[in-house]
Design a protein around this motif. Sequence first.
Motif, PDB file in Angstrom:
ATOM      1  N   SER A  48      -7.092  -3.631   1.873  1.00  0.00           N
ATOM      2  CA  SER A  48      -6.615  -4.239   0.640  1.00  0.00           C
ATOM      3  C   SER A  48      -7.647  -4.049  -0.448  1.00  0.00           C
ATOM      4  CB  SER A  48      -6.346  -5.736   0.861  1.00  0.00           C
ATOM      5  OG  SER A  48      -5.833  -6.334  -0.320  1.00  0.00           O
ATOM      6  N   ASN A  49      -7.169  -3.955  -1.690  1.00  0.00           N
ATOM      7  CA  ASN A  49      -8.047  -3.730  -2.816  1.00  0.00           C
ATOM      8  C   ASN A  49      -7.324  -4.163  -4.081  1.00  0.00           C
ATOM      9  OD1 ASN A  49      -9.739  -2.384  -4.916  1.00  0.00           O
ATOM     10  ND2 ASN A  49     -10.727  -1.497  -3.116  1.00  0.00           N
ATOM     11  N   ASN A  50      -8.057  -4.463  -5.102  1.00  0.00           N
ATOM     12  CA  ASN A  50      -7.438  -4.832  -6.376  1.00  0.00           C
ATOM     13  C   ASN A  50      -6.894  -3.627  -7.134  1.00  0.00           C
ATOM     14  OD1 ASN A  50      -7.964  -7.588  -6.065  1.00  0.00           O
ATOM     15  ND2 ASN A  50     -10.030  -7.383  -6.931  1.00  0.00           N
ATOM     16  N   LEU A  51      -7.205  -2.418  -6.648  1.00  0.00           N
ATOM     17  CA  LEU A  51      -6.696  -1.211  -7.293  1.00  0.00           C
ATOM     18  C   LEU A  51      -5.245  -0.974  -6.901  1.00  0.00           C
ATOM     19  CD1 LEU A  51      -9.744   1.148  -6.673  1.00  0.00           C
ATOM     20  CD2 LEU A  51      -9.211  -0.105  -8.765  1.00  0.00           C
ATOM     21  N   ASN A  52      -4.497  -0.348  -7.780  1.00  0.00           N
ATOM     22  CA  ASN A  52      -3.121   0.031  -7.463  1.00  0.00           C
ATOM     23  C   ASN A  52      -3.150   1.304  -6.628  1.00  0.00           C
ATOM     24  OD1 ASN A  52      -1.985  -2.082  -8.917  1.00  0.00           O
ATOM     25  ND2 ASN A  52      -1.922  -0.903 -10.813  1.00  0.00           N
ATOM     26  N   TRP A  53      -2.610   1.254  -5.411  1.00  0.00           N
ATOM     27  CA  TRP A  53      -2.596   2.396  -4.505  1.00  0.00           C
ATOM     28  C   TRP A  53      -1.191   2.958  -4.390  1.00  0.00           C
ATOM     29  CZ3 TRP A  53      -5.656  -0.300  -0.008  1.00  0.00           C
ATOM     30  CH2 TRP A  53      -7.025  -0.197  -0.264  1.00  0.00           C
ATOM     31  N   ASP A  54      -1.044   4.276  -4.542  1.00  0.00           N
ATOM     32  CA  ASP A  54       0.208   4.890  -4.104  1.00  0.00           C
ATOM     33  C   ASP A  54       0.075   5.183  -2.605  1.00  0.00           C
ATOM     34  OD1 ASP A  54      -1.239   7.250  -3.792  1.00  0.00           O
ATOM     35  OD2 ASP A  54      -0.400   8.231  -5.545  1.00  0.00           O
ATOM     36  N   PHE A  55       1.103   5.768  -2.027  1.00  0.00           N
ATOM     37  CA  PHE A  55       1.129   6.005  -0.582  1.00  0.00           C
ATOM     38  C   PHE A  55      -0.053   6.871  -0.137  1.00  0.00           C
ATOM     39  CE2 PHE A  55       2.494   8.480   3.123  1.00  0.00           C
ATOM     40  CZ  PHE A  55       3.016   7.498   3.953  1.00  0.00           C
ATOM     41  N   HIS A  56      -0.344   7.925  -0.906  1.00  0.00           N
ATOM     42  CA  HIS A  56      -1.408   8.856  -0.542  1.00  0.00           C
ATOM     43  C   HIS A  56      -2.785   8.198  -0.650  1.00  0.00           C
ATOM     44  CE1 HIS A  56       2.055  11.301  -1.100  1.00  0.00           C
ATOM     45  NE2 HIS A  56       2.003  11.249  -2.413  1.00  0.00           N
ATOM     46  N   ASP A  57      -2.982   7.365  -1.668  1.00  0.00           N
ATOM     47  CA  ASP A  57      -4.244   6.648  -1.814  1.00  0.00           C
ATOM     48  C   ASP A  57      -4.498   5.740  -0.613  1.00  0.00           C
ATOM     49  OD1 ASP A  57      -4.848   7.724  -4.318  1.00  0.00           O
ATOM     50  OD2 ASP A  57      -3.705   6.178  -5.368  1.00  0.00           O
ATOM     51  N   ALA A  58      -3.467   4.986  -0.217  1.00  0.00           N
ATOM     52  CA  ALA A  58      -3.613   4.050   0.902  1.00  0.00           C
ATOM     53  C   ALA A  58      -3.929   4.794   2.195  1.00  0.00           C
ATOM     54  CB  ALA A  58      -2.344   3.219   1.070  1.00  0.00           C
ATOM     55  N   ASN A  59      -3.268   5.932   2.413  1.00  0.00           N
ATOM     56  CA  ASN A  59      -3.529   6.672   3.646  1.00  0.00           C
ATOM     57  C   ASN A  59      -4.923   7.299   3.633  1.00  0.00           C
ATOM     58  OD1 ASN A  59      -2.150   7.447   6.212  1.00  0.00           O
ATOM     59  ND2 ASN A  59      -2.730   9.488   5.506  1.00  0.00           N
ATOM     60  N   LEU A  94      -2.028   5.553   8.078  1.00  0.00           N
ATOM     61  CA  LEU A  94      -1.096   4.457   7.888  1.00  0.00           C
ATOM     62  C   LEU A  94      -0.244   4.293   9.145  1.00  0.00           C
ATOM     63  CD1 LEU A  94       0.041   4.970   4.189  1.00  0.00           C
ATOM     64  CD2 LEU A  94      -1.208   3.002   5.100  1.00  0.00           C
ATOM     65  N   ALA A  95       0.049   3.051   9.496  1.00  0.00           N
ATOM     66  CA  ALA A  95       0.680   2.723  10.779  1.00  0.00           C
ATOM     67  C   ALA A  95       2.068   3.343  10.911  1.00  0.00           C
ATOM     68  CB  ALA A  95       0.783   1.207  10.934  1.00  0.00           C
ATOM     69  N   SER A  96       2.309   3.987  12.056  1.00  0.00           N
ATOM     70  CA  SER A  96       3.629   4.518  12.366  1.00  0.00           C
ATOM     71  C   SER A  96       4.501   3.398  12.937  1.00  0.00           C
ATOM     72  CB  SER A  96       3.529   5.665  13.367  1.00  0.00           C
ATOM     73  OG  SER A  96       2.965   5.189  14.577  1.00  0.00           O
ATOM     74  N   VAL A  97       5.796   3.656  13.026  1.00  0.00           N
ATOM     75  CA  VAL A  97       6.738   2.692  13.613  1.00  0.00           C
ATOM     76  C   VAL A  97       7.448   3.399  14.757  1.00  0.00           C
ATOM     77  CG1 VAL A  97       8.732   1.209  13.216  1.00  0.00           C
ATOM     78  CG2 VAL A  97       7.041   1.533  11.401  1.00  0.00           C
ATOM     79  N   THR A  98       7.062   3.081  15.990  1.00  0.00           N
ATOM     80  CA  THR A  98       7.619   3.770  17.157  1.00  0.00           C
ATOM     81  C   THR A  98       8.734   2.997  17.830  1.00  0.00           C
ATOM     82  OG1 THR A  98       5.865   2.805  18.530  1.00  0.00           O
ATOM     83  CG2 THR A  98       5.462   4.990  17.597  1.00  0.00           C
ATOM     84  N   LYS A 146      -5.238  13.550   1.369  1.00  0.00           N
ATOM     85  CA  LYS A 146      -5.712  13.937   0.044  1.00  0.00           C
ATOM     86  C   LYS A 146      -5.052  13.059  -1.016  1.00  0.00           C
ATOM     87  CE  LYS A 146      -6.637  18.728   1.331  1.00  0.00           C
ATOM     88  NZ  LYS A 146      -6.366  20.139   1.053  1.00  0.00           N
ATOM     89  N   ARG A 147      -5.827  12.684  -1.980  1.00  0.00           N
ATOM     90  CA  ARG A 147      -5.350  11.733  -2.969  1.00  0.00           C
ATOM     91  C   ARG A 147      -4.471  12.395  -4.032  1.00  0.00           C
ATOM     92  NH1 ARG A 147      -8.499   6.971  -2.944  1.00  0.00           N
ATOM     93  NH2 ARG A 147     -10.341   7.100  -1.633  1.00  0.00           N
ATOM     94  N   ASN A 148      -3.448  11.689  -4.440  1.00  0.00           N
ATOM     95  CA  ASN A 148      -2.704  11.894  -5.683  1.00  0.00           C
ATOM     96  C   ASN A 148      -1.814  13.123  -5.774  1.00  0.00           C
ATOM     97  OD1 ASN A 148      -3.856   9.569  -6.723  1.00  0.00           O
ATOM     98  ND2 ASN A 148      -5.629  10.687  -7.486  1.00  0.00           N
ATOM     99  N   PHE A 149      -2.048  14.190  -4.996  1.00  0.00           N
ATOM    100  CA  PHE A 149      -1.233  15.373  -5.222  1.00  0.00           C
ATOM    101  C   PHE A 149      -0.411  15.771  -4.015  1.00  0.00           C
ATOM    102  CE2 PHE A 149      -3.522  18.384  -2.643  1.00  0.00           C
ATOM    103  CZ  PHE A 149      -4.805  17.891  -2.605  1.00  0.00           C
ATOM    104  N   THR A 150      -0.582  15.142  -2.860  1.00  0.00           N
ATOM    105  CA  THR A 150       0.194  15.526  -1.687  1.00  0.00           C
ATOM    106  C   THR A 150       1.641  15.078  -1.860  1.00  0.00           C
ATOM    107  OG1 THR A 150      -1.767  15.181  -0.358  1.00  0.00           O
ATOM    108  CG2 THR A 150       0.309  15.407   0.815  1.00  0.00           C
ATOM    109  N   SER A 151       2.586  15.988  -1.687  1.00  0.00           N
ATOM    110  CA  SER A 151       3.999  15.669  -1.875  1.00  0.00           C
ATOM    111  C   SER A 151       4.821  16.445  -0.874  1.00  0.00           C
ATOM    112  CB  SER A 151       4.434  16.038  -3.299  1.00  0.00           C
ATOM    113  OG  SER A 151       4.333  17.450  -3.467  1.00  0.00           O
TER     114      SER A 151
END
Length: 389
Positions: A172-183, A193-197, A307-312
């Motif tokens: 957790s952080n006060n910064l706004n994270w998109d999915f790639h940032d969090a991972n 990031l946790a998978s759901v099996t 990788k941050r911000n550009f992985t799609s």
Amino acid sequence: MAIRKGCITDVYSWHCKQWISTADGKYRSHCYQYYRGTGNTTLEAEKTFKESGGQLAPYVDEVQFRFWQNFLPDSNRDEIIIGVTDMVQEGVWAAFDGAPVQNLPWNRAQPNGGRKQNCVVINAEPPGFTDGEVFRLQDKDCSEAFDGFLCYKDEMCHTFTDGSKECFWFISNNLNWDFHDANAQCAEQDGVLASVTSLSQLDFLKDAFSKFISHSGVRMTWIGVYSVGKILRHVNGNDIPFGFLGNTVITDDMCLALTDSSSGMPAITNSDSGLSSVTEHLYPCNHTSVFAGICMKNKLGFRWFTKRNFTSSTYLQNLLQIDKSKTTVEGMKTTSAYDDRTSSKSIGFVGVSVIVVVWLFVVFLDLGVRRKIPRKTKKKKGNKQIRPW
């Protein structure tokens, strides 16, 4: 070796605590149980609790230590074994699962046992029963038997139907994270990031997040599910459980988050399932109104989203495309024999070299023979020419 149950005089009820540690900023959810009158060694106690899904309780921080002090007996109590040791490296204290332990609240002049004392106990009560201060730690011989020990179960660990176990943690952080940032943050801690099996595991994560909400105030967290080509996948390669998200319409480049529905957080799409006020929703992967993620250890090695911000999804599709001109089938169409192995290439080079050497040898040999053949000339004797009859 098991607990000598005939010697147990008291088993305390479970005492649970959820908190964000001041030591490393991680959220924890632990339940503790104190066994008294056992007469076991540290290694005997650890082996027994591990078989039942728990472990000897490790020291985390001062907040947790004071919580122990509040429910453990404060009079007529012998030493209590906890889950801290320096057996692996002298002077480097760690939990039994290998997690580092720092800033231990040692008794005065402790630790003092060197290589002979590699395990840890809480002082006996009251002070004076042994040489100790009020509720502090001492190092002890791991083979020495003590009156009691403290075990714990991590509520952030889920046991599957096959008996396997997976543990999770929140970031957790006060910064706004998109999915790639969090991972990427999970990757910095050797995770993803946790998978759901399974659907039961999803409920487990939702229940854990509902407790995390009350301690952190965070209302939304990413988990490791995303869509590529309108197909759901996990960031670590695990399979998606059958029926996951029900009839939800899945679009490209969407990522999964758990949200507190009572907070009024808008959802792009959502499933019909839910546990208490926590539900799962799909958001664009570049959505940045998220302050947390749930991590797990990365076992399969698929780290597409570190990788941050550009992985799609476009990046992933390009990454996974195959160049047909470089395949074995295409290579065999253009050559009579195609073998790209190093050993095959070496054999080919040796064969060509031998042929060239033999050819050169034959050429030089032929030239040498020709130089030795005598010329047929007419002999002269004096000034007269000899003529045949």
